[in-house]
Design an enzyme around this catalytic site. Structure first.
Site, PDB file in Angstrom:
ATOM      1  CG  ASP A 153       3.449  11.874  10.480  1.00 60.29           C
ATOM      2  OD1 ASP A 153       3.733  12.827   9.730  1.00 60.29           O
ATOM      3  OD2 ASP A 153       3.882  10.727  10.309  1.00 60.29           O
ATOM      4  CG  PHE A 174       6.539   2.253  11.896  1.00 61.77           C
ATOM      5  CD1 PHE A 174       7.141   1.939  13.092  1.00 61.77           C
ATOM      6  CD2 PHE A 174       5.489   3.138  11.907  1.00 61.77           C
ATOM      7  CE1 PHE A 174       6.692   2.492  14.273  1.00 61.77           C
ATOM      8  CE2 PHE A 174       5.033   3.695  13.081  1.00 61.77           C
ATOM      9  CZ  PHE A 174       5.646   3.378  14.266  1.00 61.77           C
ATOM     10  CG  LEU A 230      -2.010  -1.050   1.292  1.00 63.17           C
ATOM     11  CD1 LEU A 230      -2.732  -0.955   2.626  1.00 63.17           C
ATOM     12  CD2 LEU A 230      -2.981  -0.895   0.152  1.00 63.17           C
ATOM     13  N   GLY A 231       1.992   1.203   0.657  1.00 61.82           N
ATOM     14  CA  GLY A 231       2.858   2.367   0.776  1.00 61.82           C
ATOM     15  C   GLY A 231       3.919   2.097   1.807  1.00 61.82           C
TER      16      GLY A 231
END
Length: 649
Positions: A456, A367, A362-363
Site C-alpha cells: 500500500d 483505519f 494529519l490525514g
C-alpha cells in the site's frame, strides 16, 4: 609462480581415479575402491540424495550445512543446519553456529519429523541410521524424481522436487516462514499461535508474563513464569493437566520408551515432582518435560496432544489469562482514547493530540484519522485512531504494529510530520525524498531480516520529518515473504486504487515488483506535483501512467513537470527520474526493475536506461462524489481507494 586455488587435500598416489557419481558426488578413490576424498563430505547449503547429515556421537563432530552470505554471494553466511549435538534426533538451524533458530522436532521412527507438518515427500524419503559412532540422516527421492533441500541465506530451510511434468523445481515446504516457526518465539512457557505469518503469544495456564511491560509491547523473549510454584503431590491422582491439542512438541524432551500408552505416561509424570508436562506419540513413546517449557507452538493443522501440569483446581477456575497479542495493547489504547474523547471534547488540555483536535489532523485512511501529537520530553508522534465505520480492524492494526516494532530503518516510519505547502519542496528536497523512499524499500525487500512487501505504498503513507526525510508508514497491509519466495497469490486484494500493479489488481499476484510499480506512481506524482487521481478522464481518459508516457514520448514535458521544479540545472535529473518512473510502471512485472537497480539508475547518470514500452492498461476511475455508490467492490479505505474495474485500451 603457481597459486593453488582449490585442492582435495590428499597426497599423490600411484593409482587414483576421479569420478562423478549419478547423484553428483565428486569422488577421488585409490585402488580397491578406497575413497580418499569426496565432495559429499564437505557440504555447503544443499542436501540431496546420497548425502549424509551426520554427527559423531563419540567426538561430537558434526556435518554442518551452511547458508550463503546472500542470495548472490556463496561465501559462508550466518546460518547453519545439522543434527542436535545433545543427542536427540532433531535437526536444528543455528544462527552464528550457537543460537537456536529453528528445529524439526524428533524423528518419529517411521516417516517424518514431528515438528514439520506431514507432506508426501517424507514417505520412503528420510531414513535415520545409527552406525557405530555415527548417527546420520539419508534421503531417497520418490519415484525416481529429484529432490533437494536448501538452507537459504536468511535462515529458511526449503524442500524442492523436480518433476518432468513441470520441467522445474516445485517448492514443497519452507520453514521458518511464519514467526511462530522461529525457535522459542514466545519465550519460555509462552504459547505461540499464528496470526497470518506473525506471532500471537499468551502464557500457559498457571503462568504470567515475566515482564508485564515487555509482554504488552510485543517483546516476548522473557517468556512467562509460574504464578505460584507447583506443590509436589504424593498421590498422583491429585495432579491435574491442561490439554493443548494440535501442538508442535517441545524441545528438551526426556523419552521413556518402555511406557506403553498415554495413561501410563500421565501416571509417570504425576508421580514425578519435576515433571511439568507430558505427551505420548505412538511411534516415539512417552515424552516428558521438566523446568521451563521451550518452543511451544500451535500448528494450524495437525500436531499432537500436549498436557501441562497445572495447580489443583485450576481447570475449574475462571482465571484471567494475560495475553501477549498486540491486540490487547491496541484495545487498551482504543478504550483509553474513547474515554479521553468523552472527557475532553474541545481542542484544549495537556493531552498528546489536544483531544484529537481537528487542527492536529494529519490525514485519514482505511483505519480512520491520523493525528499529530507530542509526548512530554519526546519528539512528535502520530496517533492512529480507529474509526467505527472502518472496514479494517484489529488484525490489520496488529499486523502494522508488530512489523513497525521489528523493522528499524531511517526511512521507515516511527513518525514525524508533513509539509503543508508543495512550494516548500524544491527539486533538491523532492529528490532527497525519492532516494529515501527507494532506500526504505531496499531495506524491506532485501536488507531486513524479514522480507516485506508493503502493498500500500502511496503518497499519504510517506511522512516527512522536520528535515524532509521520508518515512514509509502504514504497514497494515504488508506481508512477509520467506525463503526464496518471489511472489504470492491472494483472493483478498488490498491496497489503493491507482497504485496497484496490473497483475495484482487483476490476478491477485503480488511480489516486491508490486511495490516497484507503486513507487513508479509515486515518482510521477512527485515530478508532476499532482495526485494520481487528478489525471482521471484527462486526454482520452488516460491515468497518470498513460498521460506521462504520452508527454515523454512526444518530448513535451513542459505540461507534465511541476512548474516549481523546472529549473534548467535540475531538468536532466528530473527527466531521468521520469524515465525511471516509466520503467517502474511497465505492465509486466518481468519488465520492471528491482529496487537496487532503481537506486542505481536514479543516482548514476552514466547508467544506460532501456526504453519503456507503451502502457497497455488505463484505469477507469470514479470521482469522490461517486465513491459511495461503488461500495459493492471491496472497500480498502476511504474515497479514492475502492478497487474497481481495469479495462484495456
Amino acid at each position: 609462480m603457481t597459486v593453488t586455488i582449490w585442492s582435495t587435500n590428499t597426497s599423490s598416489l600411484n593409482t587414483t581415479m576421479l569420478q562423478l557419481s549419478d547423484e553428483g558426488n565428486l569422488i577421488l578413490q585409490a585402488s580397491q575402491n578406497r575413497i580418499l576424498w569426496q565432495s559429499f563430505d564437505q557440504p555447503e547449503n544443499t542436501f540431496i540424495q546420497g548425502m549424509h547429515m551426520a554427527i559423531n556421537t563419540r567426538t561430537g563432530a558434526r556435518q554442518l550445512y551452511t547458508c550463503w552470505r546472500r542470495a548472490d554471494d556463496p561465501t559462508p553466511g550466518n546460518f547453519s543446519l545439522g543434527l542436535d549435538p545433545s543427542g536427540s534426533t532433531q535437526v536444528f538451524i543455528w544462527k552464528d553456529y550457537t543460537v537456536k533458530y529453528w528445529r524439526s522436532g524428533e524423528w518419529n521412527g517411521a516417516s517424518n519429523f514431528i515438528g514439520i507438518p506431514w507432506v508426501p515427500l517424507y514417505s520412503k524419503g528420510f531414513n535415520f541410521v545409527t552406525d557405530n559412532d555415527q548417527k546420520y540422516y539419508t534421503f531417497t527421492a520418490i519415484n525416481d524424481s529429484l529432490a533437494r533441500f536448501v538452507l537459504h541465506w536468511n535462515g529458511t530451510f526449503s524442500s524442492y522436487m523436480y518433476t518432468g511434468s513441470s520441467h522445474g523445481w516445485d517448492g514443497l515446504w519452507h520453514q521458518p516462514v511464519k514467526q511462530c516457526e522461529i525457535y522459542n518465539a514466545c519465550g519460555p512457557n509462552g504459547l505461540c499461535r499464528n496470526n497470518g505469518n506473525l506471532a500471537s503469544c499468551r502464557c500457559l495456564d498457571g503462568y504470567q508474563p515475566k515482564s508485564a511491560h515487555n509482554w504488552m509491547t510485543g517483546n516476548w523473549s522473557g517468556g512467562c513464569v509460574r504464578q505460584a510454584p507447583l506443590q509436589c503431590q504424593a498421590d498422583k491422582k491429585q495432579s491435574e493437566y491442561k490439554r493443548l491439542p494440535g501442538m508442535k512438541l517441545l524441545d528438551h524432551a526426556v523419552w521413556t520408551s518402555d511406557i506403553g500408552d498415554s495413561d501410563a505416561c500421565k501416571s509417570y509424570c504425576s508421580s514425578n515432582c519435576s515433571c511439568n508436562a507430558y505427551a505420548y506419540v505412538t511411534t516415539v513413546g512417552c515424552m516428558m518435560w521438566s523446568g521451563d517449557l521451550i518452543d511451544i507452538y500451535h500448528f494450524d493443522n495437525g500436531g499432537y496432544d500436549f498436557y501441562v501440569k497445572v495447580p489443583q483446581g485450576s481447570n475449574n477456575q475462571k482465571t484471567a489469562i494475560v495475553t501477549g497479542t498486540v491486540s490487547g495493547f491496541v484495545v487498551f489504547l482504543l478504550v483509553a482514547s474513547i474515554f479521553l474523547w468523552k472527557q475532553f471534547r474541545f481542542c484544549s488540555g495537556p493531552k498528546a493530540t489536544s483531544n484529537f483536535c481537528s487542527s492536529n489532523k494529519l490525514g485519514e485512511g482505511g483505519f480512520g484519522r491520523v493525528y499529530k501529537g507530542k509526548l512530554p520530553g519526546v519528539e512528535e508522534i502520530a496517533v492512529k485512531r480507529l474509526s467505527a465505520t472502518s472496514r479494517q480492524g484489529i488484525e490489520e492494526l496488529k499486523n502494522e504494529v508488530v512489523l513497525i516494532a521489528k523493522l528499524q530503518h531511517r526511512n521507515l516510519v516511527r513518525l514525524l510530520g508533513y509539509p503543508s505547502n508543495r512550494g516548500l519542496l524544491d527539486w533538491r528536497k523532492r529528490f532527497k525524498i525519492i532516494e529515501g523512499i527507494a532506500r526504505g524499500l531496499l531495506y524491506l525487500h532485501r536488507d531486513s531480516r524479514l522480507r516485506v512487501v508493503h502493498r500500500d505504498l502511496k503518497a499519504s503513507n510517506i511522512l516527512l520529518d522536520n528535515d524532509m526525510d521520508p518515512k514509509i508508514s502504514d504497514f497494515g497491509m504488508a506481508r512477509i515473504f520467506g525463503g526464496d519466495q518471489n511472489q504470492h497469490n491472494t483472493i483478498h486484494v488490498v491496497g489503493t486504487f491507482g497504485y496497484m500493479a496490473p497483475e495484482y489488481a487483476m490476478e491477485g499476484i503480488f511480489s516486491v515488483k508490486s511495490d516497484v510499480y507503486s513507487f513508479g506512481i509515486l515518482l510521477l506524482e512527485i515530478i508532476t506535483g499532482k495526485k494520481n487521481s487528478s489525471f482521471h478522464n484527462k486526454e482520452d481518459s488516460l491515468n497518470i501512467v498513460g498521460y506521462a508516457y504520452k508527454k515523454w514520448q512526444e518530448g513535451n514535458t513542459g505540461n507534465l513537470i511541476d512548474p516549481t521544479i523546472r529549473e534548467p540545472c535540475c531538468l536532466p535529473q528530473v527527466l531521468r527520474c521520469l524515465h525511471v518512473a516509466l520503467l517502474c510502471v511497465q505492465d509486466l512485472a518481468q519488465d520492471q526493475p528491482e529496487i537496487p537497480s532503481v537506486i542505481s539508475m536514479i543516482l548514476t547518470e552514466s547508467t544506460n536506461l532501456t526504453v519503456p514500452r507503451q502502457p497497455t492498461f488505463t484505469v477507469q476511475g470514479y470521482s469522490c462524489d461517486n465513491c459511495a455508490s461503488k461500495r459493492n467492490a471491496e472497500m480498502i479505505s476511504e474515497c479514492g481507494v475502492t478497487i474497481t474495474s481495469l479495462q484495456g485500451r
